[in-house]
Design an enzyme around this catalytic site. Structure first.
Site, PDB file in Angstrom:
ATOM      1  N   TRP A   6       0.832  -1.207   0.000  1.00  0.00           N
ATOM      2  CA  TRP A   6       0.000   0.000   0.000  1.00  0.00           C
ATOM      3  C   TRP A   6       0.864   1.254   0.000  1.00  0.00           C
ATOM      4  CZ3 TRP A   6      -4.875  -0.423  -1.190  1.00  0.00           C
ATOM      5  CH2 TRP A   6      -5.605  -1.565  -0.848  1.00  0.00           C
ATOM      6  N   LYS A  10       3.520   9.517  26.137  1.00  0.00           N
ATOM      7  CA  LYS A  10       2.440   8.595  25.775  1.00  0.00           C
ATOM      8  C   LYS A  10       2.881   7.141  25.974  1.00  0.00           C
ATOM      9  CE  LYS A  10      -1.352   7.095  23.592  1.00  0.00           C
ATOM     10  NZ  LYS A  10      -1.486   7.167  22.136  1.00  0.00           N
ATOM     11  N   ASN A  52       1.117   4.048  28.114  1.00  0.00           N
ATOM     12  CA  ASN A  52       0.725   2.815  27.432  1.00  0.00           C
ATOM     13  C   ASN A  52       1.480   1.606  27.953  1.00  0.00           C
ATOM     14  OD1 ASN A  52      -1.079   4.166  25.844  1.00  0.00           O
ATOM     15  ND2 ASN A  52       0.120   4.049  23.967  1.00  0.00           N
ATOM     16  N   SER A  93      -6.224  -0.639  23.827  1.00  0.00           N
ATOM     17  CA  SER A  93      -6.160  -1.259  22.509  1.00  0.00           C
ATOM     18  C   SER A  93      -5.523  -2.644  22.572  1.00  0.00           C
ATOM     19  CB  SER A  93      -5.373  -0.362  21.549  1.00  0.00           C
ATOM     20  OG  SER A  93      -4.037  -0.199  21.975  1.00  0.00           O
ATOM     21  N   ARG A  96      -6.089 -11.070  18.100  1.00  0.00           N
ATOM     22  CA  ARG A  96      -5.123 -10.451  17.182  1.00  0.00           C
ATOM     23  C   ARG A  96      -3.740 -10.397  17.833  1.00  0.00           C
ATOM     24  NH1 ARG A  96      -9.753  -6.805  16.312  1.00  0.00           N
ATOM     25  NH2 ARG A  96      -8.944  -5.476  17.985  1.00  0.00           N
ATOM     26  N   GLU A 123       0.831  -5.492  20.184  1.00  0.00           N
ATOM     27  CA  GLU A 123       1.798  -4.462  19.821  1.00  0.00           C
ATOM     28  C   GLU A 123       2.883  -4.336  20.894  1.00  0.00           C
ATOM     29  OE1 GLU A 123       1.215  -0.249  17.468  1.00  0.00           O
ATOM     30  OE2 GLU A 123      -0.029  -0.654  19.209  1.00  0.00           O
TER      31      GLU A 123
END
Length: 363
Positions: free
Chosen positions: A153, A245, A249, A315, A324, A327
């Site tokens: 992509w 951030k 996380n 997430s 899934r 990360e």
């Protein structure tokens, strides 16, 4: 997703759905107006660290064509910002693996009920079907570890004049797309949003929707041509914003994913202490890397996470529940690797990392 860190202490914000708290003026050609104020911060103490100068409004030249935007990765983050770009008049193409007929955003309306908005955009599942005239912008909203899968992509969508906005978690964003665009065409972004993909083409937006990006011409153009100035915060110290951030996380995402529980798991004192240990290591590595992380960030974060409403998640938890891959490498893996570069010990992160990897391998 690159979910809201302190905008929801990573995905459970109680702040208003529109983060702009400054006066608005009508925009040209029906485009939503841009804030008149030059500086602002989102409302609410949960977004204390989301600061930055707002883009000043600029009127496009008469008859200028709409921005052409390709969105790669149409989950919660990509879907929401695709909708915002379309609302601002951009021509939007959605680059997806799993086809769907239309993109819908479900948000909370003034009366408290659900409001569904259908996004005018083209859905494409084959890079060869993208238009040959090129794109002005690419919004890369895959997970960090999915960049290799997005290579076809990126190759098809990125041209000599294409700006690539990297809407991902972690730090050192530009390195991930160096093979596809020169540094001058890459705009890393820290994303603050509370949203969840409930199915292909169906995004539930609860609150937030703000990007922190490094100040410069690309950031100015993003706020003027693709989004609104109120959604783009310009910072002169992006590495510090990204590390701040990541610190949040690193604890919230990992511990919810490990336990399979929502943010209420932080109300356990032992889990809260583990969160503080993880974040203390992240802060040490961040400062060694030159970031100015706010004082007291770990303690502030634990207090904020413990006060989130029932059902608030992250997430990484959503990814685990959906089967899934996780990360973990862009979060704790980056902390361990960069810590090793500076000789900073990260024993807690190093211990938790293989547990997340094992969960991810089973997906």
């Amino acid at each position: 997703m690159a979910e809201s860190a302190l905008a929801a202490a990573t995905s459970a914000s109680a702040s208003p759905a529109r983060p702009d708290a400054v006066p608005w003026e009508p925009g040209p050609r029906g485009r939503p107006g841009l804030p008149r104020s030059a500086t602002a911060a989102p409302p609410g103490p949960e977004m204390d660290f989301v600061t930055g100068r707002l883009v000043r409004p600029g009127r496009p030249r008469s008859g200028s064509p709409p921005a052409r935007v390709a969105v790669i990765g149409v989950g919660a983050v990509g879907g929401y910002f695709a909708a915002r770009a379309a609302a601002c008049g951009a021509e939007v193409w959605l680059c997806v693996r799993q086809p769907f007929d239309r993109l819908r955003i479900v948000s909370t309306g003034p009366s408290g009920g659900d409001v569904e908005t259908e996004v005018p955009a083209e859905v494409v599942i084959d890079p060869a079907r993208l238009p040959g005239y090129g794109f002005d912008w690419v919004l890369l909203a895959t997970k960090a570890h999915q960049v290799p899968m997005a290579a076809p992509w990126l190759t098809a969508a990125v041209g000599p004049g294409t700006a690539v906005v990297v809407l991902q978690n972690g730090v050192r964003h530009a390195e991930r797309v160096a093979a596809f665009a020169p540094a001058g065409q890459v705009l890393p972004a820290v994303v603050y949003i509370n949203a969840e993909a409930e199915g292909p083409g169906l995004i539930r937006h609860r609150a937030g929707g703000v990007l922190q990006v490094p100040d410069g011409p690309l950031a100015q153009r993003l706020g003027e041509r693709v989004l609104t100035g109120g959604e783009v915060r310009l910072t002169e110290d992006f590495p510090s914003a990204a590390w701040t951030k990541l610190c949040v996380n690193s604890a919230a995402n990992t511990l919810t994913a490990l336990t399979g529980r929502r943010l209420e798991v932080l109300r356990r004192d032992d889990i809260a202490q583990l969160a503080l240990a993880i974040m203390a290591e992240v802060v040490a590595v961040a400062r060694a890397d030159g970031a100015e992380v706010p004082a007291g960030l770990p303690e502030f974060t634990v207090r904020r996470l413990r006060g989130q409403p029932p059902g608030a998640g992250t997430s990484m938890l959503y990814d685990r529940l959906a089967g899934r891959r996780l990360e973990h490498d862009a979060l704790l893996g980056a902390v361990v690797r960069i810590g090793a570069e500076y000789g900073i010990p990260t024993p807690t992160c190093a211990a938790v990392l293989p547990l997340l990897a094992a969960i991810s391998d089973a997906a």
